[in-house]
Design a protein around this motif. Structure first.
Motif, PDB file in Angstrom:
ATOM      1  N   THR A   1      -2.992  11.584  -8.128  1.00  0.00           N
ATOM      2  CA  THR A   1      -2.650  11.596  -6.850  1.00  0.00           C
ATOM      3  C   THR A   1      -1.738  10.524  -6.578  1.00  0.00           C
ATOM      4  OG1 THR A   1      -4.846  12.297  -6.377  1.00  0.00           O
ATOM      5  CG2 THR A   1      -3.852  11.159  -4.463  1.00  0.00           C
ATOM      6  N   LEU A   2      -0.805  10.752  -5.687  1.00  0.00           N
ATOM      7  CA  LEU A   2       0.166   9.701  -5.197  1.00  0.00           C
ATOM      8  C   LEU A   2       0.226   9.688  -3.639  1.00  0.00           C
ATOM      9  CD1 LEU A   2       2.941   7.934  -6.323  1.00  0.00           C
ATOM     10  CD2 LEU A   2       4.328  10.133  -5.911  1.00  0.00           C
ATOM     11  N   THR A   3      -0.058   8.327  -3.296  1.00  0.00           N
ATOM     12  CA  THR A   3      -0.287   7.992  -1.941  1.00  0.00           C
ATOM     13  C   THR A   3       0.722   7.075  -1.638  1.00  0.00           C
ATOM     14  OG1 THR A   3      -2.577   8.585  -2.047  1.00  0.00           O
ATOM     15  CG2 THR A   3      -1.936   7.519  -0.084  1.00  0.00           C
ATOM     16  N   TRP A   4       1.253   7.206  -0.559  1.00  0.00           N
ATOM     17  CA  TRP A   4       2.233   6.229   0.158  1.00  0.00           C
ATOM     18  C   TRP A   4       1.867   5.975   1.588  1.00  0.00           C
ATOM     19  CZ3 TRP A   4       7.298   5.275  -2.154  1.00  0.00           C
ATOM     20  CH2 TRP A   4       7.371   5.919  -2.980  1.00  0.00           C
ATOM     21  N   THR A   5       1.541   4.709   1.807  1.00  0.00           N
ATOM     22  CA  THR A   5       0.941   4.240   3.125  1.00  0.00           C
ATOM     23  C   THR A   5       1.841   3.342   3.599  1.00  0.00           C
ATOM     24  OG1 THR A   5      -1.272   4.685   2.043  1.00  0.00           O
ATOM     25  CG2 THR A   5      -1.030   3.294   4.076  1.00  0.00           C
ATOM     26  N   LEU A   6       2.166   3.220   4.762  1.00  0.00           N
ATOM     27  CA  LEU A   6       2.935   2.080   5.896  1.00  0.00           C
ATOM     28  C   LEU A   6       2.079   1.597   6.674  1.00  0.00           C
ATOM     29  CD1 LEU A   6       5.946   4.492   6.997  1.00  0.00           C
ATOM     30  CD2 LEU A   6       5.751   2.872   4.957  1.00  0.00           C
ATOM     31  N   GLU A   7       1.924   0.237   6.795  1.00  0.00           N
ATOM     32  CA  GLU A   7       1.059  -0.636   7.518  1.00  0.00           C
ATOM     33  C   GLU A   7       2.072  -1.452   7.993  1.00  0.00           C
ATOM     34  OE1 GLU A   7      -2.180  -2.531   5.648  1.00  0.00           O
ATOM     35  OE2 GLU A   7      -2.959  -0.704   4.794  1.00  0.00           O
ATOM     36  N   HIS A   8       1.967  -1.688   9.442  1.00  0.00           N
ATOM     37  CA  HIS A   8       2.637  -2.611  10.359  1.00  0.00           C
ATOM     38  C   HIS A   8       2.347  -4.013   9.822  1.00  0.00           C
ATOM     39  CE1 HIS A   8       4.219   0.657  12.659  1.00  0.00           C
ATOM     40  NE2 HIS A   8       2.959   1.053  12.854  1.00  0.00           N
ATOM     41  N   GLU A   9       3.196  -4.742   9.922  1.00  0.00           N
ATOM     42  CA  GLU A   9       3.029  -6.211   9.445  1.00  0.00           C
ATOM     43  C   GLU A   9       3.907  -7.225  10.149  1.00  0.00           C
ATOM     44  OE1 GLU A   9       3.556  -8.399   5.315  1.00  0.00           O
ATOM     45  OE2 GLU A   9       1.559  -7.312   5.560  1.00  0.00           O
ATOM     46  N   GLY A  10       3.379  -7.985  11.248  1.00  0.00           N
ATOM     47  CA  GLY A  10       4.263  -8.923  11.882  1.00  0.00           C
ATOM     48  C   GLY A  10       5.313  -7.929  12.618  1.00  0.00           C
ATOM     49  N   ARG A  11       6.705  -8.260  12.342  1.00  0.00           N
ATOM     50  CA  ARG A  11       7.840  -7.482  12.920  1.00  0.00           C
ATOM     51  C   ARG A  11       8.126  -6.425  11.981  1.00  0.00           C
ATOM     52  NH1 ARG A  11      11.950 -12.084  14.539  1.00  0.00           N
ATOM     53  NH2 ARG A  11      11.585 -12.396  12.339  1.00  0.00           N
ATOM     54  N   GLY A  12       7.566  -6.317  11.013  1.00  0.00           N
ATOM     55  CA  GLY A  12       8.159  -5.226   9.995  1.00  0.00           C
ATOM     56  C   GLY A  12       6.808  -4.122   9.577  1.00  0.00           C
ATOM     57  N   THR A  13       7.137  -3.490   8.357  1.00  0.00           N
ATOM     58  CA  THR A  13       6.240  -2.631   7.892  1.00  0.00           C
ATOM     59  C   THR A  13       6.179  -2.904   6.565  1.00  0.00           C
ATOM     60  OG1 THR A  13       6.846  -0.998   9.684  1.00  0.00           O
ATOM     61  CG2 THR A  13       5.654  -0.249   7.676  1.00  0.00           C
ATOM     62  N   ARG A  14       5.039  -2.757   5.943  1.00  0.00           N
ATOM     63  CA  ARG A  14       4.730  -2.854   4.708  1.00  0.00           C
ATOM     64  C   ARG A  14       4.650  -1.509   3.870  1.00  0.00           C
ATOM     65  NH1 ARG A  14       3.271  -7.361   0.890  1.00  0.00           N
ATOM     66  NH2 ARG A  14       3.325  -8.617   2.649  1.00  0.00           N
ATOM     67  N   LEU A  15       5.023  -1.023   2.752  1.00  0.00           N
ATOM     68  CA  LEU A  15       4.956   0.181   2.068  1.00  0.00           C
ATOM     69  C   LEU A  15       3.902  -0.124   0.960  1.00  0.00           C
ATOM     70  CD1 LEU A  15       5.584   3.052   1.451  1.00  0.00           C
ATOM     71  CD2 LEU A  15       7.449   2.116   0.056  1.00  0.00           C
ATOM     72  N   PHE A  16       2.850   0.835   0.879  1.00  0.00           N
ATOM     73  CA  PHE A  16       2.037   0.546  -0.185  1.00  0.00           C
ATOM     74  C   PHE A  16       2.064   2.042  -1.000  1.00  0.00           C
ATOM     75  CE2 PHE A  16       0.190  -2.223   2.747  1.00  0.00           C
ATOM     76  CZ  PHE A  16      -0.345  -3.264   2.018  1.00  0.00           C
ATOM     77  N   LEU A  17       2.304   1.819  -2.307  1.00  0.00           N
ATOM     78  CA  LEU A  17       2.184   3.015  -3.375  1.00  0.00           C
ATOM     79  C   LEU A  17       1.051   3.071  -4.322  1.00  0.00           C
ATOM     80  CD1 LEU A  17       3.532   5.403  -4.510  1.00  0.00           C
ATOM     81  CD2 LEU A  17       4.852   3.757  -5.730  1.00  0.00           C
ATOM     82  N   VAL A  18       0.322   4.140  -4.303  1.00  0.00           N
ATOM     83  CA  VAL A  18      -0.633   4.283  -5.285  1.00  0.00           C
ATOM     84  C   VAL A  18      -0.727   5.419  -5.972  1.00  0.00           C
ATOM     85  CG1 VAL A  18      -3.539   4.227  -5.565  1.00  0.00           C
ATOM     86  CG2 VAL A  18      -2.417   2.917  -3.613  1.00  0.00           C
ATOM     87  N   HIS A  19      -0.615   5.236  -7.214  1.00  0.00           N
ATOM     88  CA  HIS A  19      -0.584   6.512  -8.233  1.00  0.00           C
ATOM     89  C   HIS A  19      -1.854   6.272  -8.983  1.00  0.00           C
ATOM     90  CE1 HIS A  19       2.201   9.025 -11.223  1.00  0.00           C
ATOM     91  NE2 HIS A  19       1.115   9.492 -10.888  1.00  0.00           N
ATOM     92  N   GLU A  20      -2.580   7.332  -8.884  1.00  0.00           N
ATOM     93  CA  GLU A  20      -4.188   7.262  -9.552  1.00  0.00           C
ATOM     94  C   GLU A  20      -4.447   8.397 -10.249  1.00  0.00           C
ATOM     95  OE1 GLU A  20      -6.858   6.152  -6.623  1.00  0.00           O
ATOM     96  OE2 GLU A  20      -5.982   7.566  -5.195  1.00  0.00           O
ATOM     97  N   GLY A  21      -5.398   8.592 -10.913  1.00  0.00           N
ATOM     98  CA  GLY A  21      -5.940   9.619 -11.643  1.00  0.00           C
ATOM     99  C   GLY A  21      -5.672   9.792 -13.011  1.00  0.00           C
TER     100      GLY A  21
END
Length: 114
Positions: free
Chosen positions: A60-80
């Motif tokens: 499973t590959l999951t890309w998640t965007l989270e608002h942070e301050g005045r920007g956005t942080r990208l998280f990438l999780v590759h599991e399994g």
């Protein structure tokens, strides 16, 4: 009786025909998944199965965007990955290097060009 997992597996199998994982195009993948109602603007999660007994993998590959301050942080999780399988641990090590270097550099370039 069909469980939620079985339904999801059938849906993913039907959608898999639209993806070429040998040369992925994130924008094309997002288009297909949005049309299927499986993707929100903040997250994309893709599962795939390699049924080859010599190289079995269910990732499973999951890309998640989270608002942070005045920007956005990208998280990438590759599991399994199977921690007891030396071939999968080698694949994980190789892919981890690719995610951290090649993919993130390419993503940075795309965002810079916007």
């Amino acid at each position: 009786m069909v469980t939620t997992g079985e339904r999801e597996d059938r849906l993913f199998a039907a959608l898999a025909d639209h993806f070429d994982m040998r040369r992925p195009s994130l924008s094309e993948h997002l288009k297909v998944l949005r049309e299927a109602g499986l993707v929100a603007e903040e997250m994309l999660s893709v599962r795939w199965l390699d049924p080859d007994p010599a190289n079995f993998a269910y990732w499973t590959l999951t890309w998640t965007l989270e608002h942070e301050g005045r920007g956005t942080r990208l998280f990438l999780v590759h599991e399994g990955f199977d921690p007891d399988d030396p071939a999968q641990m080698m694949a994980r090590k190789i892919m981890d290097g690719g995610w951290r270097s090649h993919v993130m550099r390419a993503l940075e370039q795309v965002l810079t060009d916007l």
